[in-house]
Design a protein around this motif. Sequence first.
Motif, PDB file in Angstrom:
ATOM      1  N   THR A  92       0.832  -1.198   0.000  1.00 53.68           N
ATOM      2  CA  THR A  92       0.000   0.000   0.000  1.00 53.68           C
ATOM      3  C   THR A  92       0.869   1.251   0.000  1.00 53.68           C
ATOM      4  OG1 THR A  92      -1.780  -1.132   1.190  1.00 53.68           O
ATOM      5  CG2 THR A  92      -1.788   1.270   1.255  1.00 53.68           C
ATOM      6  N   TYR A  93       1.914   1.238   0.816  1.00 48.61           N
ATOM      7  CA  TYR A  93       2.833   2.377   0.852  1.00 48.61           C
ATOM      8  C   TYR A  93       3.500   2.569  -0.504  1.00 48.61           C
ATOM      9  CZ  TYR A  93       6.654   5.414   2.368  1.00 48.61           C
ATOM     10  OH  TYR A  93       7.546   6.456   2.489  1.00 48.61           O
ATOM     11  N   THR A  94       3.905   1.462  -1.134  1.00 48.28           N
ATOM     12  CA  THR A  94       4.536   1.535  -2.456  1.00 48.28           C
ATOM     13  C   THR A  94       3.573   2.094  -3.493  1.00 48.28           C
ATOM     14  OG1 THR A  94       5.937  -0.370  -1.927  1.00 48.28           O
ATOM     15  CG2 THR A  94       5.718   0.212  -4.245  1.00 48.28           C
ATOM     16  N   GLY A 100       3.836   9.786  -6.132  1.00 50.96           N
ATOM     17  CA  GLY A 100       4.854  10.706  -5.650  1.00 50.96           C
ATOM     18  C   GLY A 100       4.852  10.919  -4.150  1.00 50.96           C
ATOM     19  N   ALA A 101       3.999  10.181  -3.421  1.00 54.37           N
ATOM     20  CA  ALA A 101       3.902  10.393  -1.977  1.00 54.37           C
ATOM     21  C   ALA A 101       4.948   9.626  -1.201  1.00 54.37           C
ATOM     22  CB  ALA A 101       2.500   9.993  -1.493  1.00 54.37           C
ATOM     23  N   ALA A 102       5.520   8.565  -1.796  1.00 53.48           N
ATOM     24  CA  ALA A 102       6.492   7.727  -1.099  1.00 53.48           C
ATOM     25  C   ALA A 102       7.712   7.527  -1.981  1.00 53.48           C
ATOM     26  CB  ALA A 102       5.865   6.386  -0.739  1.00 53.48           C
ATOM     27  N   SER A 103       8.816   7.135  -1.370  1.00 58.73           N
ATOM     28  CA  SER A 103      10.070   6.952  -2.102  1.00 58.73           C
ATOM     29  C   SER A 103      10.734   5.667  -1.636  1.00 58.73           C
ATOM     30  CB  SER A 103      11.003   8.133  -1.847  1.00 58.73           C
ATOM     31  OG  SER A 103      11.334   8.197  -0.459  1.00 58.73           O
ATOM     32  N   ALA A 104      11.832   5.300  -2.307  1.00 53.52           N
ATOM     33  CA  ALA A 104      12.575   4.106  -1.912  1.00 53.52           C
ATOM     34  C   ALA A 104      13.142   4.272  -0.506  1.00 53.52           C
ATOM     35  CB  ALA A 104      13.697   3.845  -2.914  1.00 53.52           C
ATOM     36  N   SER A 105      13.687   5.455  -0.217  1.00 57.06           N
ATOM     37  CA  SER A 105      14.227   5.686   1.127  1.00 57.06           C
ATOM     38  C   SER A 105      13.119   5.648   2.170  1.00 57.06           C
ATOM     39  CB  SER A 105      14.953   7.036   1.178  1.00 57.06           C
ATOM     40  OG  SER A 105      14.067   8.104   0.877  1.00 57.06           O
ATOM     41  N   TRP A 184      -0.132   9.542   8.230  1.00 55.03           N
ATOM     42  CA  TRP A 184       0.861   9.900   7.224  1.00 55.03           C
ATOM     43  C   TRP A 184       1.811  10.979   7.699  1.00 55.03           C
ATOM     44  CZ3 TRP A 184       2.472   7.555   3.035  1.00 55.03           C
ATOM     45  CH2 TRP A 184       3.368   8.258   2.209  1.00 55.03           C
ATOM     46  N   ARG A 185       3.111  10.716   7.470  1.00 62.62           N
ATOM     47  CA  ARG A 185       4.157  11.705   7.713  1.00 62.62           C
ATOM     48  C   ARG A 185       5.087  11.683   6.510  1.00 62.62           C
ATOM     49  NH1 ARG A 185       1.013  12.380  11.074  1.00 62.62           N
ATOM     50  NH2 ARG A 185       1.238  12.731  13.308  1.00 62.62           N
ATOM     51  N   PRO A 186       5.458  12.837   5.964  1.00 63.31           N
ATOM     52  CA  PRO A 186       6.307  12.871   4.771  1.00 63.31           C
ATOM     53  C   PRO A 186       7.770  12.582   5.096  1.00 63.31           C
ATOM     54  CG  PRO A 186       5.849  15.093   5.519  1.00 63.31           C
ATOM     55  CD  PRO A 186       5.040  14.182   6.401  1.00 63.31           C
ATOM     56  N   GLY A 187       8.504  12.183   4.074  1.00 63.30           N
ATOM     57  CA  GLY A 187       9.939  11.997   4.208  1.00 63.30           C
ATOM     58  C   GLY A 187      10.316  10.688   4.865  1.00 63.30           C
TER      59      GLY A 187
END
Length: 267
Positions: A92-94, A100-105, A184-187
């Motif tokens: 779900t996160y992926t 554009g809301a999530a990244s590999a890091s 949800w928290r960014p980064g």
Amino acid sequence: MGLSAGLISSRELGRQLVWGFFFASILAAWGLLFAMQPGLDLPAGWQDLGPDYLASLCRGNAGTAGYMPVLAMWALMALAMMAPTTVPALKTYTDLGHAGAASASGLAALIAGYLAVWLGFSAAGAAAQVLLSGFGLIDPLGRSTATFLNAALLATAGAYQFSRLKQACLNSCQSPMMFFMAHWRPGAAGAFRMGLKLGAVCLGCCWALMLLAFVAGTMNLAFMGLAMALMTMEKMPVIGRTLTVPVGIALLAGAAATIFIALTTTN
């Protein structure tokens, strides 16, 4: 346009690499647990790779092996059993990452936060095993030798299936999209904090079932596989809702049967 496509491709590659490392770690954990099985005959020459040490982690008595070897076994067990159960949440996160809301890091940080919670549980489980072994209540394979302890663990796990806390945590596990919308928290730092919360929710679902390892044996691969399958299915929205009550009844019946057999055998 080409630069944009390249950036998107790079992000996707990063996520795939994280997924690959995640699944490779799970397979490695199962492989190491298999190598640590008592009575396993390892091929000649493998001692140079260190499997004798791995095998010695749980072949001795937990009370004399020392805390760190037992902790290593519990950490491997938590990774092997619990990491697969969180795949729907990670997926779900992926999926959010495609927008554009999530990244590999962020995915890596989310996994790290989740596993950090289970590492803490592993530390407590290892301490409990060493302590119980010191009192003669746990055999070298991590199985309880006391009827009252077996019955108590089965009854606790059975009763917990009907608790409000179990249901609340299970609801979050069964609805990962709602979980991320609420927390949800960014980064990457935000993803790590979400991972901690996800791990805490998962722990709230599964801690009592995990403690049944003391009944079946902490080095029992069959138990690990069955427990992993059960906990994974419990987190599925449709199947999970039909499993909680029957599992609770079965565990309570197991506790009653354990006491009954002990009483009739004594008499």
